[in-house]
Motif scaffolding. Sequence first.
Motif, short mmCIF file in Angstrom:
data_model
loop_
_atom_site.label_atom_id
_atom_site.label_comp_id
_atom_site.label_asym_id
_atom_site.label_seq_id
_atom_site.Cartn_x
_atom_site.Cartn_y
_atom_site.Cartn_z
N ILE A 196 0.71 -1.10 -0.03
CA ILE A 196 0.08 0.00 0.14
C ILE A 196 1.12 1.25 0.15
O ILE A 196 1.40 1.42 0.86
CB ILE A 196 -1.18 -0.03 1.39
CG1 ILE A 196 -1.72 -1.21 1.28
CG2 ILE A 196 -1.92 1.32 1.14
CD1 ILE A 196 -2.61 -1.28 2.80
N ASP A 197 0.53 2.07 -0.95
CA ASP A 197 1.62 3.39 -1.35
C ASP A 197 0.76 4.33 -0.26
O ASP A 197 -0.36 4.71 -0.84
CB ASP A 197 1.79 3.60 -2.64
CG ASP A 197 2.59 4.79 -2.69
OD1 ASP A 197 3.26 5.35 -1.93
OD2 ASP A 197 3.07 5.23 -4.04
N LEU A 198 1.41 4.95 0.55
CA LEU A 198 0.68 6.05 1.51
C LEU A 198 1.44 7.40 1.25
O LEU A 198 1.05 8.22 2.02
CB LEU A 198 1.03 5.72 3.15
CG LEU A 198 0.25 4.33 3.38
CD1 LEU A 198 0.37 4.06 4.96
CD2 LEU A 198 -1.29 4.25 3.19
N ASN A 250 0.67 9.61 -0.71
CA ASN A 250 -0.35 10.76 -1.13
C ASN A 250 -1.24 10.91 0.05
O ASN A 250 -2.11 11.82 0.30
CB ASN A 250 -0.88 10.62 -2.17
CG ASN A 250 -0.30 10.64 -3.39
OD1 ASN A 250 0.70 11.43 -3.69
ND2 ASN A 250 -0.65 9.68 -4.39
N ASP A 251 -0.87 10.09 1.39
CA ASP A 251 -1.97 10.10 2.28
C ASP A 251 -1.33 10.70 3.59
O ASP A 251 -2.08 11.21 4.45
CB ASP A 251 -2.58 8.60 2.61
CG ASP A 251 -3.06 8.02 1.42
OD1 ASP A 251 -4.08 8.43 1.14
OD2 ASP A 251 -2.35 6.97 0.92
N TYR A 276 4.95 6.87 9.91
CA TYR A 276 4.09 6.03 8.77
C TYR A 276 5.08 5.90 7.84
O TYR A 276 4.99 6.89 6.65
CB TYR A 276 3.11 6.94 8.37
CG TYR A 276 2.00 6.95 9.72
CD1 TYR A 276 1.02 6.11 10.21
CD2 TYR A 276 2.25 8.19 10.35
CE1 TYR A 276 0.30 6.38 11.15
CE2 TYR A 276 1.44 8.50 11.68
CZ TYR A 276 0.37 7.56 12.23
OH TYR A 276 -0.24 7.61 13.01
N SER A 293 5.97 5.29 3.91
CA SER A 293 5.29 5.59 2.92
C SER A 293 4.84 4.36 2.21
O SER A 293 3.66 4.16 1.20
CB SER A 293 5.84 6.37 1.91
OG SER A 293 7.33 6.03 1.52
N ASP A 327 -8.99 1.62 1.72
CA ASP A 327 -9.29 3.14 2.05
C ASP A 327 -9.18 3.74 3.35
O ASP A 327 -8.71 4.67 3.58
CB ASP A 327 -10.79 3.01 1.56
CG ASP A 327 -10.83 2.92 0.27
OD1 ASP A 327 -9.91 3.16 -0.67
OD2 ASP A 327 -12.18 2.75 -0.58
N ARG A 386 -5.84 4.09 4.46
CA ARG A 386 -4.99 5.42 4.27
C ARG A 386 -5.86 6.40 5.09
O ARG A 386 -4.80 7.34 5.57
CB ARG A 386 -5.78 5.60 2.75
CG ARG A 386 -5.01 4.57 1.65
CD ARG A 386 -5.40 4.99 0.27
NE ARG A 386 -4.78 3.90 -0.70
CZ ARG A 386 -3.60 3.94 -0.90
NH1 ARG A 386 -2.80 4.58 -0.69
NH2 ARG A 386 -3.16 3.03 -1.94
N ALA A 400 -3.82 9.15 7.50
CA ALA A 400 -3.84 10.48 7.19
C ALA A 400 -4.32 11.18 8.61
O ALA A 400 -3.84 12.50 8.88
CB ALA A 400 -4.79 10.74 5.98
N ARG A 432 -13.09 10.71 3.02
CA ARG A 432 -12.57 10.02 1.82
C ARG A 432 -13.35 9.76 0.69
O ARG A 432 -14.66 9.17 1.20
CB ARG A 432 -11.62 8.92 2.19
CG ARG A 432 -10.70 8.48 1.04
CD ARG A 432 -9.89 7.42 1.27
NE ARG A 432 -9.06 6.97 0.22
CZ ARG A 432 -7.85 7.41 -0.28
NH1 ARG A 432 -7.15 8.36 0.71
NH2 ARG A 432 -7.06 6.89 -1.24
N GLU A 485 -14.09 7.85 -3.20
CA GLU A 485 -13.15 7.13 -4.33
C GLU A 485 -14.24 7.19 -5.46
O GLU A 485 -15.52 6.62 -5.14
CB GLU A 485 -12.81 5.85 -4.05
CG GLU A 485 -11.54 5.77 -2.89
CD GLU A 485 -10.31 6.22 -3.33
OE1 GLU A 485 -10.27 6.36 -4.71
OE2 GLU A 485 -9.54 6.31 -2.52
#
Length: 385
Positions: A71-73, A75-76, A87, A89, A149, A152, A156, A368, A370
């Motif tokens: 999970i790429d975080l 952007n979060d 956290y 990334s 979701d 993320r 955040a 959030r 989506e």
Amino acid sequence: MAFSFGFSGDDIDPDLTEPQPQLQAEPASQPPSSYSAFPVAGKPQLPATIHPLSSLLAQLPSKIAYDTLAIDLANDIIPNDSSSSYYPSNLSLPRRELWDVRVQLMAEDDDVLSGPSGEDRVDDGGLGKHDVKTGIYEGGFKSWESSIDLVRVLAAQDELTAAQQASSLRVIELGCGTALPSLALFTWIMHRQSLSQWPQTPCSLVLADYNPSVLRLVTMPNFLLAWALHNANDPILADAFGIEGELELSPAIVQAFENFLSSSGIHLSFISGAWSPEFISCLYELPAFSAESPAPRTLMIGAETIYSPFALQAFAQTVFALLDRERASDATAAAYVAAKRLYFGVGGSLDDFIGVARSKGATVTELREESEGVRRGVVHCVLQQ
């Protein structure tokens, strides 16, 4: 009633994404009076039952196979924020392979994993072709996009930093399944401990799923895997990863896992059964809810738990009964709920949950949205003191 949601990309388990027919759930003649998420005429629901960690560990096989979900975080997480280093990334969460679950069941020669009522039939549910089989299997063997979701959003919102201001953190994941959000919190706590940035705040993670088999075969093994992967350089684990994607277990490794939890102030609890007043009573029997724990921070989290009107009603009743009880004890409590905007053919929706939450006096914040593919969202709910 068995059905598949039939959404493209909806299930993120690669070995379970075959096209499935979308079936419409039968309409109910009237809504359930209370806490009846999975009604089946003439069939009792599984009772609320606590499963001690030691009991689940004792039922592990000699090795478990797994894959990891990246999970790429980036952007979060808020760049340059003081908590951003807590956290990573790139988050990698382990999940036990379902083919390995089947191997264990065959070795045990036990397709019927008996809970107290003897009705938890794995072969009729998640190891077959159905996303959900009402009253029998509630989707816990699969990982769903809304759980990502929720991971993320938890990053955040930096809930762990907020928890450090409280005397303890209690997390209750309702309908946990593979428990990706709780696994993320667990992984972040271990990361902070390695940076000496987690001041031994006691943390209780309560994992609740309708099916005892899900807790035994997937949920608890995922936590053991997360610990082992995070501590792969520990000498006791030196030979445990001899084959890629496989963890060899020994009594010493299992004991080291238990020792880690104890020394880190982390307590794992597991509860199966239907959401009900008995479920809540069972929950408050846990040590995490002792009256000796002043000013805790309590988080209720749930992903893909409101897929039908029945499930939505029972989930909302449970969440707000817990929020009410926590408010009465002066705990700081909130709920994070992730779901699809609409579950086609079965009737649940995130907007309906928001309406129910606001009718109960909750402040609801939509965190959030989506819009690509199947529309999904995450909301935050609190009851004002």
